[in-house]
Write an enzyme that holds these catalytic residues in place. Structure first.
Site, short mmCIF file in Angstrom:
data_model
loop_
_atom_site.label_atom_id
_atom_site.label_comp_id
_atom_site.label_asym_id
_atom_site.label_seq_id
_atom_site.Cartn_x
_atom_site.Cartn_y
_atom_site.Cartn_z
CG LEU A 69 -13.91 125.82 75.27
CD1 LEU A 69 -14.23 124.38 74.86
CD2 LEU A 69 -14.50 126.10 76.64
N GLY A 71 -6.20 127.51 74.90
CA GLY A 71 -5.11 127.84 75.81
C GLY A 71 -4.62 126.60 76.52
CB SER A 109 -10.15 127.44 85.78
OG SER A 109 -9.85 126.41 86.71
CE1 TYR A 134 -5.96 126.53 83.12
CE2 TYR A 134 -6.43 125.75 85.33
CZ TYR A 134 -6.83 125.94 84.03
OH TYR A 134 -8.08 125.54 83.64
C1 15L Z 1 -9.23 122.78 85.51
O1 15L Z 1 -9.25 123.99 85.37
C2 15L Z 1 -8.55 121.89 84.54
O2 15L Z 1 -8.59 122.41 83.22
C3 15L Z 1 -9.11 120.48 84.57
O3 15L Z 1 -8.21 119.65 83.87
C4 15L Z 1 -9.32 119.96 86.00
O4 15L Z 1 -8.09 119.78 86.63
C5 15L Z 1 -10.19 120.94 86.77
O5 15L Z 1 -9.69 122.24 86.70
C6 15L Z 1 -10.33 120.55 88.25
O6 15L Z 1 -10.12 121.40 89.12
O7 15L Z 1 -10.74 119.43 88.53
#
Ligand code: 15L
Length: 270
Positions: A69, A71, A109, A134
């Site tokens: 997780l 980073g 993500s 990101y």
């Molecule tokens: C993510 O990847 C983030 O780490 C998290 O903080 C949220 O913003 C989430 O996506 C999101 O898309 O709601």
């Protein structure tokens, strides 16, 4: 699988997994830049900066599986993303290879594919469409995982996590919510399923408004229990407090897409 390393253990998702995983993985080792403020005596913690390969190698030594997780978890400057998520992710996989770790579950993500419009339903094999630096780093991590799986035989599961929490926070999150228990189920597939070699799953619960076809996860036995729609009224009430966002409301990645956006909404990427 007993000896498991959890990186990013001091973060939000890490904090939840510290409570949920020990009954399943009794020898859970935690790692982050600094120990969590509420670290208990019975928890093992190894500090490691992901940019420091030697430190990462020490953190992974002796474990059978890793949940990565660690980073930078939101958009950041190029330097931040490069160090924490690109070099850091490479160091994590390379340390896993050198230390003969069997499996890695990589926290990718939804922002790796955030520039797909909400009207589209996508599977996990689509071309990546990162919505941020990101999201780009998460797409890099997925590809890196594929390289280490195909070339070195590491077993890798990438989870394109939507939004993890006790409940969906707004309208967008009704489509992408992931309950903590469902995340644990996905992690267990990554660390334990005998047939898993390399896969990308969506980290999402049983969401009726889902934009994602998560059939790869279902094929491995994933049976989510969380149902976003059970929280619909609360989520829609929170949505009503937000200002309309023509870009964020159009794309799956939401406000991540709107940040720095200078494209033309009338001409979406396709
Ligand atoms: C993510 O990847 C983030 O780490 C998290 O903080 C949220 O913003 C989430 O996506 C999101 O898309 O709601």
């Amino acid at each position: 699988m007993k000896r498991v390393l959890l990186t990013g253990a001091a973060g939000n998702i890490g904090g939840r997994l510290r409570r949920l995983l020990p009954p399943i993985y009794p020898e859970l080792r935690l790692s982050d830049l600094k120990p969590p403020a509420d670290l208990r005596n019975d928890e093992e913690f190894v500090a490691a900066e992901l940019g420091d390969l030697a430190a990462v190698e020490k953190a992974v030594a002796g474990v059978e599986g890793i949940i990565h997780l660690g980073g930078h978890a939101v958009e950041g400057s190029w330097e931040t993303i490069l160090n924490a998520n690109i070099i850091g992710c490479r160091n994590l996989f390379e340390a896993a290879r050198r230390q003969s770790v069997a499996r890695v579950v990589f926290a990718s993500s939804n922002h790796a594919v955030g520039f797909y419009p909400r009207v589209e339903r996508i599977g996990s094999a689509v071309t990546v469409r990162p919505d941020t630096r990101y999201g780009l780093s998460k797409a890099f991590g997925e590809a890196l995982g594929a390289l280490y799986a195909d070339k070195y035989g590491l077993r890798v599961l990438c989870l394109r996590i939507g939004n993890l929490g006790d409940k969906p926070l707004d309208q967008r999150r009704l489509s992408i919510w992931l309950s903590p228990d469902d995340l644990v189920q996905l992690i267990r597939i990554g660390l334990e399923h005998p047939d898993l070699e390399y896969e990308i799953f969506y980290g999402a619960s049983l969401n009726e408004r889902a934009w994602w076809d998560n059939s790869r996860a279902y094929a491995y036995g994933y049976r989510p229990a969380g149902r976003a729609e059970a929280f619909r009224d609360q989520a829609m009430a929170e949505q009503a407090k937000l200002a309309p966002d023509p870009v964020g409301d159009f794309y799956q990645g939401g406000s991540f897409c709107a940040e720095e956006f200078a494209g033309d909404l009338r001409k979406p990427w396709r």
